[in-house]
Write a protein that holds these residues in place. Structure first.
Motif, PDB file in Angstrom:
ATOM      1  N   GLY A   1     -46.578 -43.711   8.685  1.00  0.00           N
ATOM      2  CA  GLY A   1     -45.152 -43.972   8.856  1.00  0.00           C
ATOM      3  C   GLY A   1     -44.357 -42.695   9.032  1.00  0.00           C
ATOM      4  N   GLY A   2     -43.095 -42.872   9.430  1.00  0.00           N
ATOM      5  CA  GLY A   2     -42.183 -41.738   9.527  1.00  0.00           C
ATOM      6  C   GLY A   2     -42.553 -40.717  10.573  1.00  0.00           C
ATOM      7  N   ALA A   3     -43.256 -41.166  11.619  1.00  0.00           N
ATOM      8  CA  ALA A   3     -43.728 -40.193  12.614  1.00  0.00           C
ATOM      9  C   ALA A   3     -42.939 -40.273  13.911  1.00  0.00           C
ATOM     10  CB  ALA A   3     -45.204 -40.422  12.890  1.00  0.00           C
TER      11      ALA A   3
ATOM     12  N   PRO B   1     -41.206 -41.936  -1.098  1.00  0.00           N
ATOM     13  CA  PRO B   1     -39.954 -42.182  -0.379  1.00  0.00           C
ATOM     14  C   PRO B   1     -39.772 -41.229   0.807  1.00  0.00           C
ATOM     15  CG  PRO B   1     -39.534 -41.400  -2.632  1.00  0.00           C
ATOM     16  CD  PRO B   1     -41.007 -41.518  -2.480  1.00  0.00           C
ATOM     17  N   ASP B   2     -38.850 -41.601   1.695  1.00  0.00           N
ATOM     18  CA  ASP B   2     -38.625 -40.821   2.914  1.00  0.00           C
ATOM     19  C   ASP B   2     -37.821 -39.559   2.629  1.00  0.00           C
ATOM     20  OD1 ASP B   2     -39.960 -42.468   4.854  1.00  0.00           O
ATOM     21  OD2 ASP B   2     -38.356 -43.938   4.599  1.00  0.00           O
ATOM     22  N   GLU B   3     -38.302 -38.708   1.765  1.00  0.00           N
ATOM     23  CA  GLU B   3     -37.633 -37.441   1.481  1.00  0.00           C
ATOM     24  C   GLU B   3     -38.591 -36.310   1.815  1.00  0.00           C
ATOM     25  OE1 GLU B   3     -35.720 -39.600  -2.393  1.00  0.00           O
ATOM     26  OE2 GLU B   3     -37.116 -37.907  -2.653  1.00  0.00           O
TER      27      GLU B   3
ATOM     28  N   ARG C   1     -34.655 -41.560   9.494  1.00  0.00           N
ATOM     29  CA  ARG C   1     -35.342 -41.090   8.293  1.00  0.00           C
ATOM     30  C   ARG C   1     -36.847 -41.008   8.514  1.00  0.00           C
ATOM     31  NH1 ARG C   1     -32.716 -40.561   3.631  1.00  0.00           N
ATOM     32  NH2 ARG C   1     -34.359 -41.266   2.253  1.00  0.00           N
ATOM     33  N   ASP C   2     -37.236 -40.514   9.666  1.00  0.00           N
ATOM     34  CA  ASP C   2     -38.674 -40.361   9.930  1.00  0.00           C
ATOM     35  C   ASP C   2     -39.129 -39.029   9.359  1.00  0.00           C
ATOM     36  OD1 ASP C   2     -39.569 -42.773  10.934  1.00  0.00           O
ATOM     37  OD2 ASP C   2     -38.725 -42.372  12.896  1.00  0.00           O
ATOM     38  N   VAL C   3     -39.689 -39.136   8.174  1.00  0.00           N
ATOM     39  CA  VAL C   3     -39.821 -37.992   7.290  1.00  0.00           C
ATOM     40  C   VAL C   3     -40.845 -36.967   7.778  1.00  0.00           C
ATOM     41  CG1 VAL C   3     -41.489 -39.164   5.784  1.00  0.00           C
ATOM     42  CG2 VAL C   3     -40.033 -37.392   4.850  1.00  0.00           C
TER      43      VAL C   3
ATOM     44  N   ALA D   1     -48.690 -43.208   2.073  1.00  0.00           N
ATOM     45  CA  ALA D   1     -47.757 -44.034   2.848  1.00  0.00           C
ATOM     46  C   ALA D   1     -46.352 -43.500   2.608  1.00  0.00           C
ATOM     47  CB  ALA D   1     -47.861 -45.486   2.417  1.00  0.00           C
ATOM     48  N   THR D   2     -45.556 -43.421   3.674  1.00  0.00           N
ATOM     49  CA  THR D   2     -44.168 -42.988   3.494  1.00  0.00           C
ATOM     50  C   THR D   2     -43.241 -44.139   3.841  1.00  0.00           C
ATOM     51  OG1 THR D   2     -43.893 -42.216   5.764  1.00  0.00           O
ATOM     52  CG2 THR D   2     -44.768 -40.629   4.168  1.00  0.00           C
ATOM     53  N   GLY D   3     -42.176 -44.291   3.087  1.00  0.00           N
ATOM     54  CA  GLY D   3     -41.181 -45.326   3.389  1.00  0.00           C
ATOM     55  C   GLY D   3     -40.409 -45.734   2.149  1.00  0.00           C
ATOM     56  N   ASP D   4     -39.080 -45.646   2.237  1.00  0.00           N
ATOM     57  CA  ASP D   4     -38.213 -46.059   1.125  1.00  0.00           C
ATOM     58  C   ASP D   4     -38.390 -47.542   0.810  1.00  0.00           C
ATOM     59  OD1 ASP D   4     -37.090 -43.543   0.906  1.00  0.00           O
ATOM     60  OD2 ASP D   4     -35.463 -43.989   2.324  1.00  0.00           O
ATOM     61  N   GLU D   5     -38.839 -48.303   1.821  1.00  0.00           N
ATOM     62  CA  GLU D   5     -38.903 -49.764   1.668  1.00  0.00           C
ATOM     63  C   GLU D   5     -40.196 -50.235   1.014  1.00  0.00           C
ATOM     64  OE1 GLU D   5     -39.673 -47.989   4.199  1.00  0.00           O
ATOM     65  OE2 GLU D   5     -40.672 -49.035   5.844  1.00  0.00           O
ATOM     66  N   LEU D   6     -41.122 -49.332   0.770  1.00  0.00           N
ATOM     67  CA  LEU D   6     -42.476 -49.765   0.380  1.00  0.00           C
ATOM     68  C   LEU D   6     -42.631 -49.958  -1.128  1.00  0.00           C
ATOM     69  CD1 LEU D   6     -44.563 -47.437   2.716  1.00  0.00           C
ATOM     70  CD2 LEU D   6     -43.842 -49.814   3.119  1.00  0.00           C
TER      71      LEU D   6
HETATM   72 MG    MG Z   1     -40.689 -45.377   7.709  1.00  0.00          MG
END
Ligand code: MG
Ligand code: AMP
Length: 433
Positions: free
Chosen positions: A279-281, A254-256, A286-288, A211-216
């Motif tokens: 995520g991030g697609a 994280p989204d890096e 910041r869609d990693v 899973a990608t996401g700074d918020e997770l």
């Molecule tokens: Mg995201």
């Protein structure tokens, strides 16, 4: 892979990166669901077969035909509790002319070969017992009277009644279960009845979930303001297991781009056949995965003509296939069924690529503004007139309550802007036995 196909429909998007710069040249290819599945399947190869015990084989696919080496039943078998007799003795029995037969022995399941039945006699037999030689009828217990060591038969029985003949179920040399079959309980029984303990199957593909996401934040841990629990990882992992994959959980990243790439490389090195990111697609700041796809990484961004679940990322990292799902829960779910499932079942050796689908009538009018193929979360009913489908709740892409009520995904084809009550629609079934 991407070079296999024409590059029609490539759109150029302008991305504003987290460093504030806007860059162009990022490509997002427009594809139908079918075309995306076709390209994904081009990259899927069945894994080398391996031995498995019957107990681990449920849901796996048989790699070689199972051919009967012995007949089933293995011997002439009594099919009911009763009396084994010769047909000639009971052929003329009637209430007016009852036949009396002396009971000379008894045999239960698991006992060795009994003596043959002689004319004018009966042998008591239990279900599953070897049927005595020369017997051609087993009269059920409840259809005779027993008195003074004799049975009284007052009705005729056709020859062969209640006797299962050697090999009548499965003859030697017949294919009991075919290569390519996904093994369910009954297949396993048929193979066990042939005496096999280990069989050749295709292994479960190893599927890493990231899973990608700074918020997770991992469920069970405390949240800071602005954070949410990662609910997609467990959902996608469970779906992958339902499709037949073996899950490796990576947790959330994280989204890096650098960090995500490092995790992708690590999972590939650890032997993942398929890596699924969530995520991030899409095209946010910041869609990693989208950011990664512009670097020297073999990832492509696709825009699929469907709703929910428009963005999809596809590619290869160090020999592992990568499929990037969108992050909104309903989008992740619907995309997993359309794209992950075909990939996983193909890797597993299954031939049934399409999700199980029924036809149901819509119980209400449903609008489909925009005309993309729409997958609506519905509940299902069954009555005398067949299946009917009802919207499970608001169809917002982030709505988990509707998703968890849903039993199917009703499909409105692309280009259809409205479905009327009573319209017959395809519905993908999303529950399993
Ligand atoms: Mg995201
Ligand atoms: P994204 O596709 O990364 O832009 O995410 C779209 C929406 O889905 C955002 O509201 C995210 O917070 C949410 N989301 C993304 N990943 C997850 C996840 N693993 N669990 C729950 N929500 C998520």
């Amino acid at each position: 892979l991407s070079s296999v196909d024409s590059r029609r429909g490539i759109a150029t998007a302008h991305l504003r990166y987290s460093d504030g710069m806007e860059r162009s040249g990022h490509r997002r290819e427009n594809l139908t669901v079918e075309e995306a599945v076709r390209r994904i399947l081009l990259g899927c190869q069945v894994l080398p077969e391996r031995a498995a015990s019957l107990r681990e084989a449920r849901g796996l696919v048989l790699a070689r035909d199972i051919v009967a080496q012995s007949p089933s039943p293995r011997f002439d078998t009594a099919a009911m509790d009763g009396y084994a007799v010769q047909h000639a003795d009971v052929r003329g029995a009637s209430p007016e002319q009852p036949v009396h037969l002396g009971v000379v022995g008894s045999i239960s399941a698991g006992e060795g070969t009994p003596t043959a039945v002689a004319p004018g006699t009966a042998n008591r037999v239990m279900t599953g017992a070897v049927c005595p030689e020369d017997a051609d009828v087993v009269i059920p217990l409840e259809l005779v009277e027993f008195r003074d060591d004799q049975i009284v038969v007052s009705q005729p029985f056709p020859a062969g009644t209640n006797i299962r003949r050697t090999g009548e179920d499965i003859a030697v040399g017949t294919v009991v279960v075919e290569r390519g079959t996904m093994l369910g309980p009954a297949h396993l029984a048929a193979i066990a009845a042939e005496g096999h303990e280990t069989i050749e199957v295709f292994p479960r593909p190893r599927v890493a979930v990231i899973a990608t996401g700074d918020e997770l934040v991992r469920p069970g841990h405390a949240l800071e303001p602005g954070q949410i629990w990662d609910s997609n990882s467990v959902m996608v992992a469970a779906l992958i297991e339902q499709f037949g994959g073996e899950v490796v959980m990576s947790g959330s990243v994280p989204d890096e781009p650098k960090t995500v790439l490092a995790v992708l490389r690590r999972e590939a090195a650890d032997g993942a056949d398929l890596i699924v990111t969530i995520g991030g697609a899409s095209l946010g700041d910041r869609d990693v995965l989208t950011e990664l796809a512009t670097d020297a990484v073999a990832l492509e961004c696709w825009s699929i003509a469907m709703k929910p679940g428009k963005p999809l990322v596809y590619g290869q990292i160090d020999g592992a296939m990568v499929i990037g799902l969108p992050g909104n829960p309903a989008a992740a779910f619907v995309s997993a069924i359309q794209f992950l499932r075909p990939a996983i079942v193909t890797l597993l050796g299954r031939l049934d690529i399409d999700p199980p689908t029924i036809v149901a009538s819509a119980t209400e009018a449903i609008a489909n503004p925009g005309g993309r193929r729409n997958y609506l979360r519905v509940t299902l009913d069954l009555d005398a007139s067949g299946h009917s489908a009802r919207l499970a709740g608001p169809q917002n892409v982030a709505n988990l309550a509707t998703l968890s009520r849903a039993e199917g995904l009703l499909i409105i084809p692309a280009g259809i802007e409205r479905v009327e009550p009573g319209a017959r629609c395809d519905v993908q079934i999303i529950r399993s036995l």
